[in-house]
Scaffold this active site. Sequence first.
Site, PDB file in Angstrom:
ATOM      1  CB  SER A  98      -0.956  -0.036   1.195  1.00  0.00           C
ATOM      2  OG  SER A  98      -1.962   0.949   1.070  1.00  0.00           O
ATOM      3  CG  ASP A 218      -7.096  -3.571  -2.935  1.00  0.00           C
ATOM      4  OD1 ASP A 218      -7.783  -2.725  -2.338  1.00  0.00           O
ATOM      5  OD2 ASP A 218      -5.852  -3.555  -2.931  1.00  0.00           O
ATOM      6  CG  HIS A 246      -5.958  -2.166   0.505  1.00  0.00           C
ATOM      7  ND1 HIS A 246      -5.278  -1.886  -0.660  1.00  0.00           N
ATOM      8  CD2 HIS A 246      -5.426  -1.353   1.447  1.00  0.00           C
ATOM      9  CE1 HIS A 246      -4.385  -0.933  -0.433  1.00  0.00           C
ATOM     10  NE2 HIS A 246      -4.462  -0.599   0.847  1.00  0.00           N
TER      11      HIS A 246
END
Length: 272
Positions: A98, A218, A246
């Site tokens: 991320s 995600d 995610h």
Amino acid sequence: MVPVNGIELCVETFGEPGDPALLLIAAASSSMDWWDDEFCRRLAAGGRFVVRYDHRDTGRSTSFGPGPPPYSDVDLAHDALGVLDALNLRRAHLVGLSMGGGLAQRIAVERPHRLLSLTLIASSTTFPPYALSQVDAERRWSDRRCAVEGIVSATRSTGGPFTAEDQHLRRLAERVFDRTQDMTAARTNHLRCAAGPPVSDRLGEISAPTLILHGTLDPVVPPAQAEAMCAEIPGSRLVWLEGVGHEYPPMAVWAQVIDEILDEAGRRTQPA
């Protein structure tokens, strides 16, 4: 604890210092605890000197207190390089998740000589990939029970069917809380952080072997962004993680993720 860029960062290593280094760069608001101990040990067993660390404002590293922080994502990227410098590591395989993937992209563009390979997990070319929500801004993060519930809820909301059970997440959240100097700062400051000059238009300059791992479920970074990133980075590979959201790689896909990371890193095996 090591001195880096005028602050102190908490660092932990796994494996043999003589093996090629592999630096794990965590997501926004995440201490190194989110890189599971056993996950790190398995990477190290593959012949890598694995390094994880607490970002500034997380874990035991220097905290600036809640509010817009006096640093940008450029400083966070320089912290990652500072960790390598503190350990006398000239080059490393970078694995970023991320926001950590965004920091790794910046390093790959601006300091390509420090990379052996690049792995981007649940990553985006946007910094940060999501904004501070009103709920998170108002949550009583200083209260242990409230913070633990908030961390579990947030993890569950962006995860998938393989996300760990609540009991496991609660134990992890308790560990995170107990290690963190200021939980409010840890959960909010990175999402208030200023962005440095964008590097999204320079991804074509990345020369390191690059692996992109992205969950098919995600909800934060759409799969189309992973495909676009793969198209921009020369020679990169995109591998889908079926049923993953995610999140940090859940145990169900550890074998796949570790094999892919080691395979990508194996393309460049000279010592760091």
